[in-house]
Design an enzyme around this catalytic site. Structure first.
Site, mmCIF file in Angstrom:
data_model
loop_
_atom_site.group_PDB
_atom_site.id
_atom_site.type_symbol
_atom_site.label_atom_id
_atom_site.label_comp_id
_atom_site.label_asym_id
_atom_site.label_seq_id
_atom_site.Cartn_x
_atom_site.Cartn_y
_atom_site.Cartn_z
ATOM 1 N N CYS A 85 -6.166 -11.928 23.236
ATOM 2 C CA CYS A 85 -5.696 -10.983 22.214
ATOM 3 C C CYS A 85 -4.614 -10.077 22.795
ATOM 4 O O CYS A 85 -4.195 -9.118 22.162
ATOM 5 C CB CYS A 85 -6.856 -10.176 21.659
ATOM 6 S SG CYS A 85 -7.789 -9.312 22.912
ATOM 7 N N GLU A 91 -21.838 -13.223 28.414
ATOM 8 C CA GLU A 91 -21.371 -12.033 27.693
ATOM 9 C C GLU A 91 -22.071 -10.810 28.272
ATOM 10 O O GLU A 91 -23.234 -10.855 28.624
ATOM 11 C CB GLU A 91 -21.686 -12.223 26.199
ATOM 12 C CG GLU A 91 -21.730 -10.980 25.353
ATOM 13 C CD GLU A 91 -20.402 -10.258 25.232
ATOM 14 O OE1 GLU A 91 -19.360 -10.912 25.063
ATOM 15 O OE2 GLU A 91 -20.426 -9.008 25.313
ATOM 16 N N CYS A 100 -1.115 6.173 6.902
ATOM 17 C CA CYS A 100 -2.350 5.588 7.431
ATOM 18 C C CYS A 100 -2.130 5.023 8.828
ATOM 19 O O CYS A 100 -2.900 5.290 9.748
ATOM 20 C CB CYS A 100 -2.852 4.511 6.486
ATOM 21 S SG CYS A 100 -4.165 3.489 7.150
ATOM 22 N N CYS A 153 0.845 -1.183 0.000
ATOM 23 C CA CYS A 153 0.000 0.000 0.000
ATOM 24 C C CYS A 153 0.888 1.243 0.000
ATOM 25 O O CYS A 153 1.772 1.383 0.835
ATOM 26 C CB CYS A 153 -0.878 -0.028 1.244
ATOM 27 S SG CYS A 153 -1.799 1.468 1.504
ATOM 28 N N ASP A 207 -12.260 -15.925 26.726
ATOM 29 C CA ASP A 207 -11.764 -15.139 25.579
ATOM 30 C C ASP A 207 -11.977 -13.668 25.906
ATOM 31 O O ASP A 207 -12.802 -12.997 25.294
ATOM 32 C CB ASP A 207 -12.537 -15.553 24.314
ATOM 33 C CG ASP A 207 -12.042 -14.824 23.067
ATOM 34 O OD1 ASP A 207 -11.001 -14.141 23.127
ATOM 35 O OD2 ASP A 207 -12.703 -14.953 22.017
ATOM 36 N N GLN A 252 -16.354 -11.490 13.771
ATOM 37 C CA GLN A 252 -14.895 -11.529 13.608
ATOM 38 C C GLN A 252 -14.528 -11.014 12.220
ATOM 39 O O GLN A 252 -15.170 -11.383 11.244
ATOM 40 C CB GLN A 252 -14.399 -12.970 13.759
ATOM 41 C CG GLN A 252 -14.656 -13.551 15.128
ATOM 42 C CD GLN A 252 -13.650 -13.074 16.145
ATOM 43 O OE1 GLN A 252 -12.674 -12.411 15.817
ATOM 44 N NE2 GLN A 252 -13.906 -13.399 17.401
ATOM 45 N N CYS A 259 -1.639 -0.440 9.195
ATOM 46 C CA CYS A 259 -0.751 -1.602 9.077
ATOM 47 C C CYS A 259 0.624 -1.178 9.557
ATOM 48 O O CYS A 259 1.368 -0.536 8.831
ATOM 49 C CB CYS A 259 -0.602 -2.022 7.618
ATOM 50 S SG CYS A 259 -2.094 -2.652 6.906
#
Ligand code: SAH
Length: 480
Positions: free
Chosen positions: A410, A334, A79, A73, A383, A284, A82
């Site tokens: 994560c 949740e 940006c 890119c 999670d 997701q 990434c």
């Protein structure tokens, strides 16, 4: 050695920070340098110095890293979405694996880690099934769309993000030319005037279904039918909606939805389970890798059909439904009520009946259910979001003594902290597997298996006893 502002230093970049910045050392002084990658030798100017570390501006790459690649890119640097595009994918995976290992060793105090090799992506580009493009005006007056740069609210123009699907560009071209043709104003955050705020696009990788949702500061778009006509031509188009958000805040979506054409949702799959996804649902963003991540979690859960399982922080029930295929019964918890509505609906459309969902905080629901009913679990899956598990939850898990705990994380730093807690209280870390869900970014997911040492020792003990009786039997036989 100490450094001061404006000093020039030569650094070898050895690591990568949480935002993808290069990290190098000069005589024990650590310097963070944006846009430098692992393996570079760079000249940096110190722009801020603390006692043992500082921030540097990249002045010159003296020797480029052998792991440098040309970003796909052209605007990757501005940006900032990434952080790792300039690093080869192989090296990105190595960095992520090392990050997880480093956290587990340094924060968790683990050694001889039972690590499996990281599960990488086949294609680290074009994997995102969702994109939300803000619409605005450039200085020269053109209508533009793209992404907010770094931490700002100025739009970096880009209709063809390298992580997104090719349909994005096709859709944005048509929406923008419709706006230009009929003089439709983009929304202006500064004044609160203008109509079109965002374009939300979702794509079902398994079904090929496409969704477009226009987020408006109003209820109607001029010449809606005409926009529908042109968007319908795009292969896979399934759902076109308007979302109404008249609030002056940076929350993207409003609560009200109006269907312009097609269905109010698209369908997609993870593994064998189907999901109906509306513009408001969580899903997701990389279902292919999510499938691999959950398959690992399922493998670690080692279910044979007789187990009772709790899935904490279950979201729309993705992991719960995965597990329900192999377990006797699964209970999900949740905090967001709408996600639980989705979870129940997802169970229904897949004909899965051995699940039950609870709305509430995991650290409240599980202890309450345990107190009230003495609920039992063979396996507990967690999670949690980045901040990890609440200690009340972890202590309840220890009280409940499940045979196995599967931890999907994560954030490997809070993961390490929580694993230490459980391993100090009777659990043993037996498997660790990092999974790359977000190629070219610094994020990494990890699945871990913890096994209950007591439950294990029961098994070992009973095996020992069998052996003992065998020997006794043999001796008896010999004596006869
Ligand atoms: N397992 C899910 C999503 C996990 S993301 C999936 O695969 O789709 C973490 C989830 O935890 C989010 O849905 C978030 O809303 C929820 N959450 C955050 N804090 C929580 C808490 N204290 N108790 C229960 N859920 C919580």
């Amino acid at each position: 050695m100490e450094y001061r502002k404006n000093d020039l230093v030569t650094l070898e970049i050895e690591d990568c920070g949480i935002d993808g910045e290069g990290i190098g050392k000069a005589d024990g002084f650590t310097v963070f340098v944006k846009d430098a990658v692992i393996g570079d030798t760079v000249l940096a100017k110190i722009i801020k110095a603390k006692k043992n570390y500082g921030y540097g501006r990249l002045m010159e790459i003296l020797k480029p890293s052998p792991y440098r690649v040309e970003p796909k890119c052209a605007i990757a640097r501005q940006c900032g979405g990434c952080q790792l595009q300039a690093l080869s994918y192989e090296k990105q995976l190595e960095f992520k694996e090392n990050k997880v290992r480093g956290h587990l060793e340094r924060i968790g105090g683990f050694s001889n880690l039972p690590m499996e090799p990281i599960i990488g992506m086949d294609e680290p580009y074009h994997y995102r099934n969702k994109a939300q493009f803000p619409v605005g005006r450039a200085k020269d007056g053109r209508i533009v769309t793209g992404f907010y740069a770094g931490r700002t609210h100025s739009i970096i123009e880009n209709r063809d993000c390298a992580l997104g699907v090719p349909e994005n560009k096709e859709i944005l071209d048509r929406v923008i030319s419709h706006m230009e043709k009929y003089g439709i104003e983009p929304y202006d955050e500064g004044t609160g005037k203008g109509l079109v705020r965002h374009v939300l696009i979702r794509y079902g990788f398994f079904t090929g279904e496409v969704m477009v949702c226009l987020i408006l500061n109003g209820t109607r778009l001029p010449r809606e039918e005409e926009l529908v006509e042109t968007l319908r031509e795009i292969p896979g188009m399934t759902s076109i909606t308007i979302n109404i958000n008249k609030k002056r805040s940076n929350v993207i979506l409003g609560e009200e939805l109006r269907l312009l054409w097609g269905k109010p949702y698209i369908t997609d799959k993870i593994g064998d389970i189907s999901y109906q996804i509306s513009p408001l649902s969580f899903f997701q963003v990389n279902p292919r890798q999510t499938g691999k991540l959950y398959a690992k979690a399922l493998e670690y859960a080692d279910l044979h059909g007789e187990e009772t399982v709790w899935d904490l922080y279950c979201g729309i029930g993705t992991i719960s439904l995965f597990l329900a295929q192999k377990a006797k019964f699964v209970r999900g918890v949740e905090i967001i009520p709408a996600a639980i509505e989705n979870a129940r609906e997802n169970a229904r459309i897949n004909g899965i009946e051995n699940v039950e969902f609870f709305v509430g905080k995991a650290e409240e629901v599980l202890p309450e259910e345990y107190q009230r009913t003495g609920t039992y679990a063979d396996v507990i899956v967690v999670d949690p979001p980045r901040k990890g598990c609440d200690e009340t939850l972890l202590s309840t898990i220890v009280e409940m003594q499940p045979k196995r705990v599967v931890y999907v994380s994560c954030d490997s730093a809070t993961l390490a902290r929580d694993l230490r807690y459980l391993c100090d209280r009777g659990y043993e870390l037996v498997r660790v597997c990092p999974v790359d869900q977000f190629g070219n970014t610094v994020h990494v997911e990890t699945v871990c298996l913890l096994s209950n040492r007591k439950a294990d020792s029961h098994i070992r003990l009973s095996l020992d006893m069998e052996e003992y009786y065998d020997i006794m039997d043999k001796e008896k036989a010999e004596q006869k």
